[in-house]
Design a protein around this motif. Structure first.
Motif, PDB file in Angstrom:
ATOM      1  N   UNK A   1       0.665  -1.355  -0.296  1.00  0.00           N
ATOM      2  CA  UNK A   1      -0.159   0.338   0.107  1.00  0.00           C
ATOM      3  C   UNK A   1       0.761   1.218   0.027  1.00  0.00           C
ATOM      4  N   UNK A   2       2.211   0.781   0.577  1.00  0.00           N
ATOM      5  CA  UNK A   2       2.827   2.419   0.519  1.00  0.00           C
ATOM      6  C   UNK A   2       3.378   3.282  -0.702  1.00  0.00           C
ATOM      7  N   UNK A   3       3.649   1.972  -1.508  1.00  0.00           N
ATOM      8  CA  UNK A   3       4.111   2.454  -2.695  1.00  0.00           C
ATOM      9  C   UNK A   3       3.611   2.115  -3.273  1.00  0.00           C
ATOM     10  N   UNK A   4       2.132   1.566  -3.869  1.00  0.00           N
ATOM     11  CA  UNK A   4       0.923   1.318  -4.930  1.00  0.00           C
ATOM     12  C   UNK A   4       0.735   3.071  -4.295  1.00  0.00           C
ATOM     13  N   UNK A   5       0.669   3.201  -3.374  1.00  0.00           N
ATOM     14  CA  UNK A   5      -0.376   4.540  -3.228  1.00  0.00           C
ATOM     15  C   UNK A   5       0.533   5.894  -3.753  1.00  0.00           C
TER      16      UNK A   5
ATOM     17  N   UNK B   1      -0.234   6.610   1.555  1.00  0.00           N
ATOM     18  CA  UNK B   1       0.775   6.355   1.714  1.00  0.00           C
ATOM     19  C   UNK B   1       1.833   6.739   2.990  1.00  0.00           C
ATOM     20  N   UNK B   2       1.786   7.841   2.722  1.00  0.00           N
ATOM     21  CA  UNK B   2       1.881   8.541   4.095  1.00  0.00           C
ATOM     22  C   UNK B   2       1.100   7.718   5.648  1.00  0.00           C
ATOM     23  N   UNK B   3       0.335   7.536   5.560  1.00  0.00           N
ATOM     24  CA  UNK B   3      -0.885   6.991   6.692  1.00  0.00           C
ATOM     25  C   UNK B   3      -0.053   5.455   6.779  1.00  0.00           C
ATOM     26  N   UNK B   4       0.284   4.694   5.750  1.00  0.00           N
ATOM     27  CA  UNK B   4       0.355   3.551   5.656  1.00  0.00           C
ATOM     28  C   UNK B   4       1.820   2.885   6.088  1.00  0.00           C
ATOM     29  N   UNK B   5       3.032   4.549   5.667  1.00  0.00           N
ATOM     30  CA  UNK B   5       4.572   4.596   5.404  1.00  0.00           C
ATOM     31  C   UNK B   5       4.925   4.883   6.992  1.00  0.00           C
ATOM     32  N   UNK B   6       4.214   6.053   7.426  1.00  0.00           N
ATOM     33  CA  UNK B   6       4.016   5.938   8.957  1.00  0.00           C
ATOM     34  C   UNK B   6       4.448   4.873   9.116  1.00  0.00           C
TER      35      UNK B   6
ATOM     36  N   UNK C   1       4.123   1.448   8.771  1.00  0.00           N
ATOM     37  CA  UNK C   1       5.473   0.750   9.188  1.00  0.00           C
ATOM     38  C   UNK C   1       6.501   1.232   9.512  1.00  0.00           C
ATOM     39  N   UNK C   2       7.026   2.611   8.750  1.00  0.00           N
ATOM     40  CA  UNK C   2       8.491   2.789   9.609  1.00  0.00           C
ATOM     41  C   UNK C   2       9.328   2.072   7.900  1.00  0.00           C
ATOM     42  N   UNK C   3       8.711   2.347   6.185  1.00  0.00           N
ATOM     43  CA  UNK C   3       9.280   1.719   5.708  1.00  0.00           C
ATOM     44  C   UNK C   3       9.872   2.499   4.984  1.00  0.00           C
ATOM     45  N   UNK C   4      11.477   1.872   4.788  1.00  0.00           N
ATOM     46  CA  UNK C   4      12.036   3.036   4.146  1.00  0.00           C
ATOM     47  C   UNK C   4      12.021   2.651   2.481  1.00  0.00           C
ATOM     48  N   UNK C   5      11.822   2.033   2.085  1.00  0.00           N
ATOM     49  CA  UNK C   5      10.840   1.838   0.378  1.00  0.00           C
ATOM     50  C   UNK C   5       9.826   3.086   0.938  1.00  0.00           C
ATOM     51  N   UNK C   6       8.758   3.318   1.465  1.00  0.00           N
ATOM     52  CA  UNK C   6       7.302   4.306   1.374  1.00  0.00           C
ATOM     53  C   UNK C   6       8.171   5.279   1.245  1.00  0.00           C
ATOM     54  N   UNK C   7       8.685   5.834   2.119  1.00  0.00           N
ATOM     55  CA  UNK C   7       9.772   6.965   2.630  1.00  0.00           C
ATOM     56  C   UNK C   7      10.469   7.781   1.550  1.00  0.00           C
TER      57      UNK C   7
END
Length: 95
Positions: free
Chosen positions: A17-21, A44-49, A51-57
């Motif tokens: 979700x982080x990446x796709x959004x 994407x920001x909500x999901x990345x926050x 998960x603290x997902x580096x690729x999302x950031x």
């Protein structure tokens, strides 16, 4: 195999979700739909926050860079939200 699927299940979906959004935000912005771009970017920001997902950031960095020239209030507001939640990046220390 079941343990692997259990381990990857919901967390993997949130990472996707982080990446796709973020990618959807870029696509919407490039098509000229700033409102939908911001909606996707916020998702994407909500999901990345969460998960603290580096690729999302990394993807969100791209979104913010592309939205930067936009003069819309929504883009400016999203940029503020992003800056308020983006963790500081530190380059790895060299031995």
């Amino acid at each position: 195999m079941g343990q692997i699927m259990t381990h990857l299940g919901p967390e993997t979906e949130i990472k996707k979700l982080c990446v796709v959004q973020a990618d959807m935000a870029l696509a919407r912005y490039r098509l000229g739909d700033v409102t939908e771009a911001i909606t996707c970017a916020r998702s994407a920001l909500t999901a990345t926050t969460a998960m603290a997902f580096p690729l999302g950031w990394g993807r969100l960095d791209q979104v913010v860079a592309e939205l930067r020239p936009s003069k819309t209030q929504a883009a400016r507001q999203f940029h503020k939200e992003y800056l308020a939640t983006r963790p500081a990046s530190r380059p790895p220390s060299l031995p």
